[in-house]
Design an enzyme around this catalytic site. Structure first.
Site, PDB file in Angstrom:
ATOM      1  N   ASN A 190       0.832  -1.322   0.111  1.00 58.41           N
ATOM      2  CA  ASN A 190      -0.186   0.074  -0.129  1.00 58.41           C
ATOM      3  C   ASN A 190       0.822   1.167   0.037  1.00 58.41           C
ATOM      4  O   ASN A 190       0.245   2.398  -0.234  1.00 58.41           O
ATOM      5  CB  ASN A 190      -1.048  -0.109   1.368  1.00 58.41           C
ATOM      6  CG  ASN A 190      -0.155  -0.303   2.485  1.00 58.41           C
ATOM      7  OD1 ASN A 190       0.849  -0.787   2.668  1.00 58.41           O
ATOM      8  ND2 ASN A 190      -0.676   0.436   3.442  1.00 58.41           N
ATOM      9  N   GLN A 234      -5.301  -3.121  -2.449  1.00 56.24           N
ATOM     10  CA  GLN A 234      -4.534  -2.073  -3.236  1.00 56.24           C
ATOM     11  C   GLN A 234      -4.794  -2.462  -4.672  1.00 56.24           C
ATOM     12  O   GLN A 234      -4.587  -1.595  -5.729  1.00 56.24           O
ATOM     13  CB  GLN A 234      -3.081  -1.942  -3.047  1.00 56.24           C
ATOM     14  CG  GLN A 234      -2.932  -1.593  -1.538  1.00 56.24           C
ATOM     15  CD  GLN A 234      -3.410  -0.224  -1.388  1.00 56.24           C
ATOM     16  OE1 GLN A 234      -3.290   0.809  -2.292  1.00 56.24           O
ATOM     17  NE2 GLN A 234      -3.664   0.305  -0.158  1.00 56.24           N
ATOM     18  N   SER A 273     -11.485  -3.444   0.126  1.00 56.57           N
ATOM     19  CA  SER A 273     -12.091  -2.136   0.587  1.00 56.57           C
ATOM     20  C   SER A 273     -12.846  -1.202  -0.208  1.00 56.57           C
ATOM     21  O   SER A 273     -12.223  -0.849  -1.400  1.00 56.57           O
ATOM     22  CB  SER A 273     -11.088  -1.328   1.530  1.00 56.57           C
ATOM     23  OG  SER A 273     -11.726  -0.286   2.075  1.00 56.57           O
ATOM     24  N   ALA A 274     -13.909  -0.813  -0.145  1.00 57.39           N
ATOM     25  CA  ALA A 274     -14.688  -0.201  -1.407  1.00 57.39           C
ATOM     26  C   ALA A 274     -14.262   1.214  -1.796  1.00 57.39           C
ATOM     27  O   ALA A 274     -14.318   1.572  -2.882  1.00 57.39           O
ATOM     28  CB  ALA A 274     -16.222   0.112  -1.034  1.00 57.39           C
ATOM     29  N   HIS A 275     -13.480   1.928  -0.623  1.00 53.87           N
ATOM     30  CA  HIS A 275     -13.234   3.394  -1.132  1.00 53.87           C
ATOM     31  C   HIS A 275     -11.901   3.352  -2.040  1.00 53.87           C
ATOM     32  O   HIS A 275     -11.737   4.413  -2.406  1.00 53.87           O
ATOM     33  CB  HIS A 275     -12.586   4.074   0.098  1.00 53.87           C
ATOM     34  CG  HIS A 275     -11.399   3.642   0.798  1.00 53.87           C
ATOM     35  ND1 HIS A 275     -11.509   2.612   1.669  1.00 53.87           N
ATOM     36  CD2 HIS A 275     -10.275   4.251   0.998  1.00 53.87           C
ATOM     37  CE1 HIS A 275     -10.143   2.456   1.991  1.00 53.87           C
ATOM     38  NE2 HIS A 275      -9.362   3.609   1.761  1.00 53.87           N
ATOM     39  N   CYS A 311      -2.746   4.232   7.070  1.00 55.17           N
ATOM     40  CA  CYS A 311      -2.743   3.274   8.350  1.00 55.17           C
ATOM     41  C   CYS A 311      -1.666   3.756   9.520  1.00 55.17           C
ATOM     42  O   CYS A 311      -1.941   3.545  10.242  1.00 55.17           O
ATOM     43  CB  CYS A 311      -2.522   1.834   7.984  1.00 55.17           C
ATOM     44  SG  CYS A 311      -3.597   1.088   6.572  1.00 55.17           S
TER      45      CYS A 311
END
Length: 262
Positions: free
Chosen positions: A45, A73, A93-95, A219
């Protein structure tokens, strides 16, 4: 990994090379008769390196060990197929593909045994209790449908924009390093270090000029320590402190890349 270690599990961390790439041979060599899970992210990421998860998944399958890959990613940016990756579990992850924030999904291959994440009701096949987030679930699914339908168009365009940005930065900045694998990388990721310059200073200067970048991963927002990813790649702390990440998306243009360079 640290949480599992605190709970009494033995955790083996496999090293990466200078590009952040995990060697399948190192994974094979780390396996013992007590290994219960192998976990390798599909792509890093921070530096954008795409890991050889297909081969690592085959190794896990040979030994009968469940294999999880974090594909946050990559899903929506490159073609991802759970059978091709040989994974038993895969997280998204949707975003990351322009869906709503705060919602993700976990693929679980049929027959894979996992403990329930949250006790209480029987939602999510008795794995996660609580009322379903219908809007988030539908938003994730629709955004993923759009993203996967555009990959053939957006992937080469993002690769071209990233190449334009890298070439321009290299011409303009001395003592610059480009981090991550030069070829096996997520489209649109450009991660650099500038020796002798603090990443936070570059971030603030760019922000004042209406350019959004990151000095690490989301993160680790708020941490003043150098990136653990770059340190694991063998980078000296003083160089790792001078890192920033550009992430290009479907709406970015050549004009915006040129604005950054100017």
């Amino acid at each position: 990994a640290e949480i599992l270690r605190k709970r009494g599990f033995d955790v083996t961390l496999v090293p990466v090379d200078g590009c952040g790439w995990v060697s399948p041979d190192d994974v094979r060599g780390a396996i013992t008769d007590k290994t219960t899970l192998i976990s390798v992210m599909h792509a890093n990421n921070e530096v954008g390196t795409i890991e050889p998860v297909e081969e690592i998944g085959r190794i896990a399958k040979e030994h009968g060990i469940p294999f999880y890959t974090d594909a946050v990613q990559t899903v929506g940016k490159i073609p991802v197929n759970v059978d091709a990756l040989n994974c038993d579990l895969l997280g998204i992850s949707a975003h990351k593909f322009h869906g709503p924030k705060g919602v993700g999904a976990l693929y679980v291959r049929r027959g894979t045994r996992i403990e329930r994440f949250m006790a209480g009701g029987g939602q999510e096949f008795n794995r996660r209790a609580g009322t379903h987030n219908i809007a988030g679930i539908v938003g994730l699914a629709k955004a993923l449908e759009f993203a996967n339908g555009e990959i053939e168009e957006t992937r080469p365009r993002l690769e071209a924009l990233a190449g334009r940005l890298r070439e321009g930065l290299e011409r303009r900045i001395e003592r610059i390093r480009f981090n991550g694998h030069p070829e096996r990388r997520v489209p649109g990721n450009v991660h650099i270090c500038v020796e002798g310059v603090e990443g936070e200073a570059m971030l603030l200067c760019l922000d004042m000029n209406r350019v959004c970048v990151s000095s690490g991963s989301a993160c680790t927002t708020g941490s003043l320590d150098p990136s653990h990813v770059l340190l694991a790649m063998g980078m000296p702390p003083e160089v790792a402190h001078g890192s920033i990440r550009f992430t290009l998306g479907r709406d970015n243009t050549e004009a915006e890349v040129d604005y950054v360079l100017d």
